[in-house]
Design an enzyme around this catalytic site. Structure first.
Site, PDB file in Angstrom:
ATOM      1  N   GLY A  14     -29.444 -30.940 -10.673  1.00 36.89           N
ATOM      2  CA  GLY A  14     -28.202 -30.570  -9.999  1.00 36.89           C
ATOM      3  C   GLY A  14     -27.045 -31.394 -10.520  1.00 36.89           C
ATOM      4  N   GLN A  15     -25.843 -31.032 -10.056  1.00 40.82           N
ATOM      5  CA  GLN A  15     -24.631 -31.728 -10.460  1.00 40.82           C
ATOM      6  C   GLN A  15     -23.849 -32.158  -9.231  1.00 40.82           C
ATOM      7  OE1 GLN A  15     -22.369 -29.245 -13.123  1.00 40.82           O
ATOM      8  NE2 GLN A  15     -23.667 -29.729 -14.885  1.00 40.82           N
ATOM      9  N   GLY A  16     -23.174 -33.311  -9.357  1.00 44.26           N
ATOM     10  CA  GLY A  16     -22.337 -33.811  -8.278  1.00 44.26           C
ATOM     11  C   GLY A  16     -20.977 -34.192  -8.810  1.00 44.26           C
TER      12      GLY A  16
ATOM     13  N   ASP B  92     -20.712 -42.621   3.785  1.00 41.92           N
ATOM     14  CA  ASP B  92     -20.845 -41.222   3.342  1.00 41.92           C
ATOM     15  C   ASP B  92     -22.159 -40.620   3.836  1.00 41.92           C
ATOM     16  OD1 ASP B  92     -19.848 -38.962   2.167  1.00 41.92           O
ATOM     17  OD2 ASP B  92     -20.510 -39.439   0.148  1.00 41.92           O
TER      18      ASP B  92
ATOM     19  N   GLY C  89     -21.569 -37.000 -11.628  1.00 40.70           N
ATOM     20  CA  GLY C  89     -22.553 -36.919 -12.697  1.00 40.70           C
ATOM     21  C   GLY C  89     -23.580 -35.832 -12.472  1.00 40.70           C
TER      22      GLY C  89
ATOM     23  N   VAL D 264     -27.818 -34.895 -12.357  1.00 41.77           N
ATOM     24  CA  VAL D 264     -29.126 -35.469 -12.047  1.00 41.77           C
ATOM     25  C   VAL D 264     -30.206 -34.712 -12.821  1.00 41.77           C
ATOM     26  CG1 VAL D 264     -30.776 -36.055 -10.231  1.00 41.77           C
ATOM     27  CG2 VAL D 264     -28.323 -36.116  -9.754  1.00 41.77           C
TER      28      VAL D 264
ATOM     29  N   LYS E 147     -29.655 -40.042 -12.544  1.00 44.39           N
ATOM     30  CA  LYS E 147     -28.267 -39.591 -12.412  1.00 44.39           C
ATOM     31  C   LYS E 147     -27.457 -40.163 -13.569  1.00 44.39           C
ATOM     32  CE  LYS E 147     -25.988 -39.990  -8.444  1.00 44.39           C
ATOM     33  NZ  LYS E 147     -25.153 -40.670  -7.402  1.00 44.39           N
TER      34      LYS E 147
END
Length: 600
Positions: A298-300, A416, A303, A305, A319
Site C-alpha cells: 500500500g501507499q501512504g 494520530d 511512502g 509499504v 516502509k
C-alpha cells in the site's frame, strides 16, 4: 608404529601449547584491560596473536594506559574490552570528546558506535551565551565566543538566537549523549572478526592455523603449567594417547551432525535476539529483503509499504519513505520512539535504513491489515469481526496506549490514533503503529508545546486546534481513542450523510442522544450479551471525548473499565456542550463516576 605416532601427537601438543602460551592475555599495567585476540599489544605479543589489521594493534603509554590509535591524531585510552559483547569502553585523555568527533569517520574502520540512536549535529559559534534549548559545548568554547550544537534535522527558525551566530561545522551521525550530555566515555563495537560463538562456548578465538588469510577458529586456553604436564605425561603414556586419539576421532565423527544442529540453534538464537533491537540496514539490504520492491502492500502520505523477508521465518513490512515528503522529522520520531519499546500491543520495529537521502523502516509483518478494513468496509457483513472480538481489540488498543503513556521512561504521545494506524496480527491482536507524529514528554509534565496542529481530522482533540479548550497533553490521545471506539461501535465514519438531503449526522452525538433517552443503539445484535458490550463501549467512548481534557479519564482508568463488567456504568456528561447551538436547551448534568474524573 605406536611409539612413532605417540611422539608425533606429543610434538603437536607441545607446539600447540607453545603457540598458545605466547598469545596469553597481556596488559599494559596492573589495572589495565586484558588484551587478547583480536587485539595484541605491540612489542609484547607476536603478530599471529592479533587480527591482521592495524586497527587491532594496541600500545602502552608511559603511564601504562592501553592505547588504540583510532585516527592518525587521536590516541584513545581503553578502560575495558568485553570480548563476549565485542565492545570497547574508552575515554578521551584530553577530556574533550566533541572536538574529536568533529572529523571522525568510523566507516573506514571496523568499529561502530554502540548506540543505535545517532543524529547529525550542526555547530555554531556565538558572540554571547544564550540558554535557549540547544546545547552549549564548554570544551569548544572560550572567553570570546560560545559553541552550541543543534540536531541537523531541526529548523533553526525555532532557535532565534542562532540566526546571529556563525555555522562552524557539521558533525556526522553520533550518539546523542556524546554531544548533549558532554559524555567523555566512548563505547565502540566491532563485528569482524566475529568471535561471539567461541566466547559463548567458554572458548577463545584465534587465527586459523596453517591459513594465510583472516579466518578464525575456536580453541580452549590451557592453564599455566599444563603444557609441561602434558609432555611429561605423554612420555610414559604414548600408547594411551593413540587410543585416546582414535576414540576422540570416532566420537567427533559420530556427533558431527549433533554439533552442527547445536551450532545452528545458537546462531538462530543470536539472530532472534538481535531482532528485538532495531538494526541499521543498508539500502542494498532493503532491496534484497523486499526482492527489489516486488510486493507492494500500500501507499501512504510519506511512502510506500512493501512485503519482505528478514529471514526464511520472519516476514516484514518495509516502509520506504518518500524523499519529497517532510524534513526527516517523521523518520527520527519513528526510530527514536518505537525503536526503544516493546509491547504486545505496539508494532515492533526491527530496523531502519538511513543511507544518504534514502530512508526506510522495517516493521514486523501483520497479515490482517488495519482495523479500518473491518469497521468501514462497504461489505460490512463479510468483514464484521463480531462484538466479542471488537471488545478484545478495543481493550488491546487501550493497553497499548496506556503503555505509551505510563510504561516507558518518558511518556510517548502518539497524536494520530485512528483505525488506519491500528494493525492486526494473525490472531487479530491489535498493535498501535505509525509514530511519525509522536512526541516525548516527562510523566510529570501536564502540558506539551505544539506549534502546529498534529493528527487526522475527525480524531484530533479540540485543544489541538485551540488552547481555549485546554492544554495539549496525553489526554489528547484519550480523545482520539474515544472517537476510534465510537467508530468501532457504529461501523461507520464519524460523519455520515443522510439519505435524500445534504444534512449530515454527527455520529457520536447521535449515539449520545440515544443513550440519554434510554433507547436501543439500533445496531445489529446477533448473540445474547452483545448489546451490553456495544453499549459499554459507546459510554466509554463518550467519556473519552469530553471537550474539557480534565474530564477525560486516563488510559489506565479506561483499561480498568473495559476489563470490568461495567453493569452500572453511568452515561457521561454531554460531550458536545461547548459546540451545541444556542437554541438547544441547556441541562444540568451530574457526574457520578468518580474514578473517571481526573484533576491533572
Amino acid at each position: 608404529m605406536v611409539v612413532y605416532l605417540s611422539c608425533f601427537l606429543l610434538f603437536i601438543a607441545f607446539s600447540t601449547s607453545v603457540h598458545i602460551n605466547e598469545c596469553n592475555s597481556s596488559t599494559c599495567g596492573n589495572n589495565g584491560p586484558l588484551v587478547r585476540f583480536p587485539f595484541r599489544i605491540k612489542g609484547k605479543q607476536p603478530h599471529h596473536c592479533g587480527y591482521p589489521q592495524h586497527w587491532f594493534l594496541l600500545s602502552c603509554s608511559e603511564n601504562n594506559d592501553t592505547i588504540l590509535q583510532l585516527t592518525p591524531s587521536w590516541k584513545l585510552s581503553i578502560k575495558k574490552i568485553d570480548y563476549k559483547s565485542q565492545l570497547i569502553s574508552a575515554y578521551d585523555s584530553e577530556g574533550c570528546l566533541p572536538r574529536r568527533l568533529l572529523n571522525l569517520n568510523l566507516s573506514v574502520s571496523p568499529f561502530q558506535f554502540n548506540d543505535h540512536y545517532k543524529y547529525e549535529f550542526t555547530l555554531f559559534n556565538c558572540s554571547s551565551e544564550d540558554e535557549n534549548g540547544y546545547y552549549k559545548i564548554p570544551c569548544l568554547s572560550n572567553l570570546h565566543y560560545a559553541a552550541y550544537g543543534i540536531s541537523s534535522g531541526q529548523s533553526i527558525g525555532g532557535y532565534g538566537h542562532l540566526l546571529s551566530c556563525t555555522k562552524i561545522h557539521d558533525i556526522s551521525p553520533i550518539p546523542y549523549n556524546y554531544l548533549v550530555y558532554q559524555q567523555n566515555n566512548l563505547e565502540l563495537s566491532w563485528s569482524e572478526p566475529n568471535c561471539r560463538s567461541c566466547e559463548e562456548k567458554g572458548k577463545y578465538c584465534r587465527l586459523q592455523r596453517n591459513n594465510t588469510g583472516s579466518r578464525t577458529e575456536c580453541y580452549a586456553m590451557l592453564k599455566p603449567g599444563a603444557s609441561t604436564k602434558l609432555i611429561a605425561t605423554g612420555a610414559t603414556l604414548g600408547s594411551i594417547l593413540l587410543v585416546g586419539a582414535v576414540v576422540v576421532l570416532y566420537r567427533m565423527y559420530s556427533s558431527n551432525k549433533t554439533d552442527r544442529e547445536y551450532q545452528s540453534m545458537i546462531d538462530k538464537f543470536l539472530d532472534d535476539y538481535k531482532s528485538f533491537k532495531p538494526s541499521r540496514f543498508s539500502f542494498a539490504d532493503i532491496k534484497r529483503m523486499t526482492n527489489q520492491f516486488k510486493d507492494e502492500l500500500g501507499q501512504g502520505a510519506y511512502g510506500t509499504v512493501h512485503r519482505g523477508k528478514l529471514s526464511d521465518e520472519i516476514m516484514v513490512a518495509v516502509k520506504v519513505l518518500s524523499n519529497s515528503k517532510g524534513n526527516g522529522e517523521e523518520f527520527v520520531n519513528e526510530v527514536g520512539t518505537i525503536g526503544r519499546i516493546h509491547h504486545v500491543n505496539v508494532v515492533r520495529l526491527f530496523g531502519f535504513c538511513a543511507d544518504g537521502f534514502r530512508r526506510a523502516l522495517v516493521y514486523e509483518y501483520l497479515p490482517n491489515d488495519s482495523l479500518q478494513k473491518f469497521i468501514s468496509s462497504s461489505d460490512t457483513k463479510s468483514h464484521f469481526l463480531g462484538w466479542r472480538r471488537l471488545q478484545d481489540i478495543s481493550l488491546g488498543i487501550a493497553k497499548g496506549i496506556d503503555y505509551l503513556h505510563q510504561g516507558c521512561d518518558q511518556r510517548i504521545l502518539h497524536f494520530d490514533i485512528k483505525p488506519q494506524n491500528i494493525l492486526l496480527d494473525h490472531d487479530f491482536n491489535p498493535k498501535v503503529s505509525d509514530f511519525g507524529l509522536a512526541k516525548l514528554c516527562g510523566k510529570d509534565q501536564s502540558a506539551v508545546s505544539m506549534t502546529t496542529a498534529k493528527g487526522t481530522i475527525g480524531y484530533m482533540a479540540p485543544e489541538i486546534f485551540s488552547r481555549n479548550f485546554g492544554n495539549v497533553s496525553y489526554k489528547s490521545d484519550v480523545y482520539s481513542f474515544g472517537m476510534l471506539v465510537l467508530e468501532m461501535v457504529g461501523g461507520r465514519k464519524i460523519v455520515e450523510e443522510t439519505m435524500g438531503n445534504d444534512e449530515q449526522i454527527y455520529f457520536p452525538e447521535w449515539i449520545y442522544n440515544l443513550l440519554e433517552e434510554g433507547e436501543d443503539l439500533r445496531l445489529e445484535i446477533e448473540e445474547e450479551g452483545d448489546a451490553k458490550i456495544a453499549k459499554k463501549r459507546a459510554i466509554v467512548g463518550l467519556w473519552c471525548i469530553q471537550w474539557n481534557p480534565v474530564d477525560r479519564p486516563s488510559m489506565k482508568t479506561v483499561v480498568k473499565i473495559l476489563e470490568g463488567e461495567g453493569e452500572n456504568l453511568p452515561i457521561s456528561p454531554n460531550p458536545f456542550r461547548s459546540a451545541v447551538s444556542a437554541k438547544r436547551p441547556q441541562r444540568r448534568l451530574h457526574l457520578e463516576l468518580e474514578i473517571i474524573s481526573e484533576t491533572k
